[in-house]
Design a protein around this motif. Structure first.
Motif, mmCIF file in Angstrom:
data_model
loop_
_atom_site.group_PDB
_atom_site.id
_atom_site.type_symbol
_atom_site.label_atom_id
_atom_site.label_comp_id
_atom_site.label_asym_id
_atom_site.label_seq_id
_atom_site.Cartn_x
_atom_site.Cartn_y
_atom_site.Cartn_z
ATOM 1 N N PHE A 11 -18.628 11.220 6.407
ATOM 2 C CA PHE A 11 -17.916 10.028 6.890
ATOM 3 C C PHE A 11 -17.289 9.270 5.731
ATOM 4 O O PHE A 11 -16.104 8.880 5.794
ATOM 5 C CB PHE A 11 -18.911 9.132 7.652
ATOM 6 N N TRP A 12 -18.091 9.057 4.687
ATOM 7 C CA TRP A 12 -17.544 8.326 3.544
ATOM 8 C C TRP A 12 -16.439 9.119 2.842
ATOM 9 O O TRP A 12 -15.445 8.550 2.374
ATOM 10 C CB TRP A 12 -18.643 7.990 2.544
ATOM 11 N N PHE A 14 -14.436 11.241 4.282
ATOM 12 C CA PHE A 14 -13.258 11.139 5.150
ATOM 13 C C PHE A 14 -12.600 9.760 5.018
ATOM 14 O O PHE A 14 -11.364 9.647 4.993
ATOM 15 C CB PHE A 14 -13.678 11.417 6.597
ATOM 16 N N SER A 15 -13.421 8.707 4.909
ATOM 17 C CA SER A 15 -12.887 7.345 4.766
ATOM 18 C C SER A 15 -12.115 7.191 3.469
ATOM 19 O O SER A 15 -11.043 6.563 3.413
ATOM 20 C CB SER A 15 -14.034 6.323 4.827
ATOM 21 N N VAL A 16 -12.688 7.786 2.404
ATOM 22 C CA VAL A 16 -12.006 7.697 1.107
ATOM 23 C C VAL A 16 -10.677 8.435 1.165
ATOM 24 O O VAL A 16 -9.649 7.953 0.639
ATOM 25 C CB VAL A 16 -12.905 8.272 -0.003
ATOM 26 N N ILE A 18 -8.810 9.018 3.830
ATOM 27 C CA ILE A 18 -7.881 8.232 4.666
ATOM 28 C C ILE A 18 -7.358 7.033 3.899
ATOM 29 O O ILE A 18 -6.154 6.732 3.926
ATOM 30 C CB ILE A 18 -8.568 7.790 5.974
ATOM 31 N N THR A 19 -8.263 6.349 3.186
ATOM 32 C CA THR A 19 -7.843 5.168 2.424
ATOM 33 C C THR A 19 -6.866 5.559 1.318
ATOM 34 O O THR A 19 -5.842 4.892 1.097
ATOM 35 C CB THR A 19 -9.049 4.460 1.827
ATOM 36 N N TRP A 22 -3.662 6.373 2.841
ATOM 37 C CA TRP A 22 -2.987 5.140 3.284
ATOM 38 C C TRP A 22 -2.308 4.430 2.118
ATOM 39 O O TRP A 22 -1.164 3.988 2.229
ATOM 40 C CB TRP A 22 -4.000 4.236 3.970
#
Length: 300
Positions: A11-12, A14-16, A18-19, A22
């Motif tokens: 999850f982390w 994937f978040s990194v 995506i961020t 972005w």
């Protein structure tokens, strides 16, 4: 607990991702350019609309306006050739064509700052120089377009050094200052007075000519009428004498009677001492003929 750790890591991660994704994407919209700055230096400029990528958390984007902009110079008092002062209202339009050079020269990236600090003083100097070489009337004649072209040429060099292109320069109006306006008004008023006086003088001259011509025509008409009347009067008198002569010749007795009647009218209020048997009263006394009337006619 150990089973949840891989999920948290995923999850982390994937978040990194995506961020980072972005922050690595930026969009260039119409009517703007975007410069990418890395470690204080501009690495590239994207002038066309679209989606672009940059290094996340390292590259910075700076938006540069790509539209035509207009700057109105506050009304300035300029001196023209001859020493007179006039108030000039002008503006120019421009566009940022080289975003990299513009950001290097104007660190804030604000066009308004470039207008106030760099372009406006040069624009003011160019107007003063162009007007100083000409008379005021030039701004009101066909030379006006040449004046605007000269101003544009003078400020274009400084604008290009900032990555700016001057599109157009316009002089909206050129007015007299209050003092010059008053003097000009007084001069124009005096000129109008002089023109009016010349027109009045011409009018008086024309009036005198017309009156003189009318008087001459009047004298000619009166003289001709007098001449014709004298001629007619003479002709009438001649006709009267002829008729009178013909009457006396054709009927002397009637003529004697007519003369006596006229004589009676003339003396009706005149005291006279005459004998009743006087020949003078013959026609009052008896209608008979009397040859002695010839003597009365001859005496009258």
């Amino acid at each position: 607990m150990m089973q949840r750790s891989p999920l948290i890591i995923i999850f982390w991660a994937f978040s990194v991702i995506i961020t980072a994704l972005w922050f690595s994407i930026f969009i260039v919209y119409p009517r703007q350019q975007i410069a990418v700055k890395r470690v204080g230096k501009i690495v590239r400029v994207e002038p066309k609309p679209g989606i672009y990528f940059k290094l996340p958390f390292i590259d910075q984007t700076i938006i540069v306006d790509d539209r035509f902009r207009r700057y109105d110079l506050p009304t300035k008092t300029v001196q023209v050739r001859g020493g007179a002062f006039y108030e000039v209202d002008a503006f120019f339009t421009y566009r940022i064509t080289d975003a990299r050079l513009f950001l290097q020269k104007v660190s804030s990236g604000d066009p308004a700052m470039a207008e106030q600090i760099n372009l406006a003083p040069r624009f003011d100097d160019a107007l003063r120089a162009v007007y100083g070489r000409r008379d005021f009337s030039a701004a009101l004649s066909s030379a006006r377009s040449n004046m605007m072209s000269e101003v544009q040429e003078q400020i274009s060099a400084d604008a290009q050094s900032l990555g700016i292109k001057i599109i157009d320069v316009r002089i909206r109006k050129t007015d007299l200052t209050q003092a010059v306006s008053q003097r000009t008004f007084e001069r124009m008023q005096q000129e109008r007075y002089a023109v009016a006086e010349r027109l009045r003088a011409r009018g008086r001259e024309e009036k005198d000519r017309i009156v003189a011509e009318a008087n001459r025509e009047y004298e000619e008409i009166v003289a001709e009428a007098t001449r014709d009347s004298e001629i007619l009067r003479g002709e009438g008198e001649a006709e009267r004498i002829r008729v009178f002569r013909d009457t006396v010749t054709s009927d002397p007795e009637f003529y004697a009677f007519w003369r006596s009647m006229n004589a009676y009218k003339k003396i009706k209020n005149v005291p006279m001492v005459l004998s009743p048997d006087s020949v003078f009263f013959k026609y009052l006394r008896s209608p008979e003929r009397n040859d002695s009337i010839s003597g009365l006619v001859n005496t009258r």
